[in-house]
Design a protein around this motif. Structure first.
Motif, PDB file in Angstrom:
ATOM      1  N   ASP A   1      -3.571  -4.687   6.911  1.00  0.00           N
ATOM      2  CA  ASP A   1      -2.484  -5.660   6.835  1.00  0.00           C
ATOM      3  C   ASP A   1      -1.732  -5.420   5.523  1.00  0.00           C
ATOM      4  OD1 ASP A   1      -0.796  -7.831   6.910  1.00  0.00           O
ATOM      5  OD2 ASP A   1      -2.381  -9.327   6.700  1.00  0.00           O
ATOM      6  N   PHE A   2      -0.617  -4.698   5.608  1.00  0.00           N
ATOM      7  CA  PHE A   2       0.113  -4.304   4.406  1.00  0.00           C
ATOM      8  C   PHE A   2       0.868  -5.448   3.749  1.00  0.00           C
ATOM      9  CE2 PHE A   2      -0.248  -0.308   6.801  1.00  0.00           C
ATOM     10  CZ  PHE A   2      -0.931   0.437   5.854  1.00  0.00           C
ATOM     11  N   ASN A   3       1.442  -6.349   4.547  1.00  0.00           N
ATOM     12  CA  ASN A   3       2.234  -7.436   3.966  1.00  0.00           C
ATOM     13  C   ASN A   3       1.444  -8.739   3.825  1.00  0.00           C
ATOM     14  OD1 ASN A   3       2.082  -7.981   6.668  1.00  0.00           O
ATOM     15  ND2 ASN A   3       4.243  -8.544   6.888  1.00  0.00           N
TER      16      ASN A   3
ATOM     17  N   MET B   1      -1.357  -1.666  10.764  1.00  0.00           N
ATOM     18  CA  MET B   1      -1.809  -0.332  11.154  1.00  0.00           C
ATOM     19  C   MET B   1      -3.250  -0.444  11.635  1.00  0.00           C
ATOM     20  SD  MET B   1      -2.173   3.251   9.007  1.00  0.00           S
ATOM     21  CE  MET B   1      -3.595   2.760   8.046  1.00  0.00           C
ATOM     22  N   LEU B   2      -3.525   0.181  12.778  1.00  0.00           N
ATOM     23  CA  LEU B   2      -4.867   0.176  13.350  1.00  0.00           C
ATOM     24  C   LEU B   2      -5.349   1.619  13.445  1.00  0.00           C
ATOM     25  CD1 LEU B   2      -7.030  -1.677  14.725  1.00  0.00           C
ATOM     26  CD2 LEU B   2      -6.045  -0.916  16.878  1.00  0.00           C
TER      27      LEU B   2
ATOM     28  N   PHE C   1       0.853   2.021  14.653  1.00  0.00           N
ATOM     29  CA  PHE C   1       1.628   1.250  13.685  1.00  0.00           C
ATOM     30  C   PHE C   1       2.507   0.224  14.382  1.00  0.00           C
ATOM     31  CE2 PHE C   1       0.810   5.393  11.849  1.00  0.00           C
ATOM     32  CZ  PHE C   1       0.454   5.109  10.547  1.00  0.00           C
ATOM     33  N   ASP C   2       2.639  -0.941  13.747  1.00  0.00           N
ATOM     34  CA  ASP C   2       3.587  -1.975  14.155  1.00  0.00           C
ATOM     35  C   ASP C   2       4.576  -2.118  13.001  1.00  0.00           C
ATOM     36  OD1 ASP C   2       4.991  -4.130  15.117  1.00  0.00           O
ATOM     37  OD2 ASP C   2       3.384  -5.577  14.775  1.00  0.00           O
TER      38      ASP C   2
ATOM     39  N   ASP D   1       4.524   0.389  17.704  1.00  0.00           N
ATOM     40  CA  ASP D   1       5.801   1.096  17.633  1.00  0.00           C
ATOM     41  C   ASP D   1       5.630   2.605  17.538  1.00  0.00           C
ATOM     42  OD1 ASP D   1       7.397  -1.297  17.579  1.00  0.00           O
ATOM     43  OD2 ASP D   1       6.716  -1.581  15.513  1.00  0.00           O
ATOM     44  N   GLU D   2       4.506   3.041  16.982  1.00  0.00           N
ATOM     45  CA  GLU D   2       4.271   4.484  16.813  1.00  0.00           C
ATOM     46  C   GLU D   2       2.775   4.752  16.818  1.00  0.00           C
ATOM     47  OE1 GLU D   2       5.046   8.003  13.507  1.00  0.00           O
ATOM     48  OE2 GLU D   2       5.979   6.045  13.212  1.00  0.00           O
ATOM     49  N   VAL D   3       2.393   5.881  17.419  1.00  0.00           N
ATOM     50  CA  VAL D   3       1.011   6.327  17.406  1.00  0.00           C
ATOM     51  C   VAL D   3       0.993   7.738  16.828  1.00  0.00           C
ATOM     52  CG1 VAL D   3      -1.031   6.899  18.786  1.00  0.00           C
ATOM     53  CG2 VAL D   3       0.388   4.932  19.389  1.00  0.00           C
TER      54      VAL D   3
END
Length: 113
Positions: free
Chosen positions: A76-78, A85-86, A100-101, A109-111
């Motif tokens: 949890d970056f924020n 990110m998982l 990533f979200d 949104d991206e893998v």
């Protein structure tokens, strides 16, 4: 009549042994019937480091817990309590892929592999 009774007993025993063998691995251990995910305690980190959320995979054979291992790492970056990110891990803990979200809408949104 005895022959049929004996045949019935042998059939029942054979069927029960066959069904038991199907639920065992080659080394004789029970095979999993289902899996559950369990979130571990959130590790709060000081800025600028992200918070860390371990996610464990529990495998069961019926009601019996066979194994519990770390299957995912959430970051949890924020620090809003939602995983940004998982990381998907293999059985040895090596990262297989990252999801990533980026826009914080709760969907991937991206893998990256």
């Amino acid at each position: 009549m005895r022959f049929y009774a004996l045949w019935l007993i042998i059939s029942i025993l054979g069927a029960s042994c066959a069904s038991t063998e199907k639920n065992l691995s080659p080394d004789g251990k029970p095979l999993p019937t289902h899996f559950t995910l369990e979130s571990g305690a959130v590790e709060k980190k000081a800025d600028p480091l992200p918070d860390y959320i371990p996610i464990f995979v529990n495998s069961f054979a019926g009601e019996q817990l066979l194994e519990r291992h770390l299957g995912y790492k959430g970051w949890d970056f924020n620090k809003d309590g939602i995983i940004d990110m998982l990381e998907v891990l293999d059985a040895k803990g090596k990262v297989l892929r990252r999801a990533f979200d980026w826009n914080r809408d709760g969907t991937v949104d991206e893998v990256r592999n």
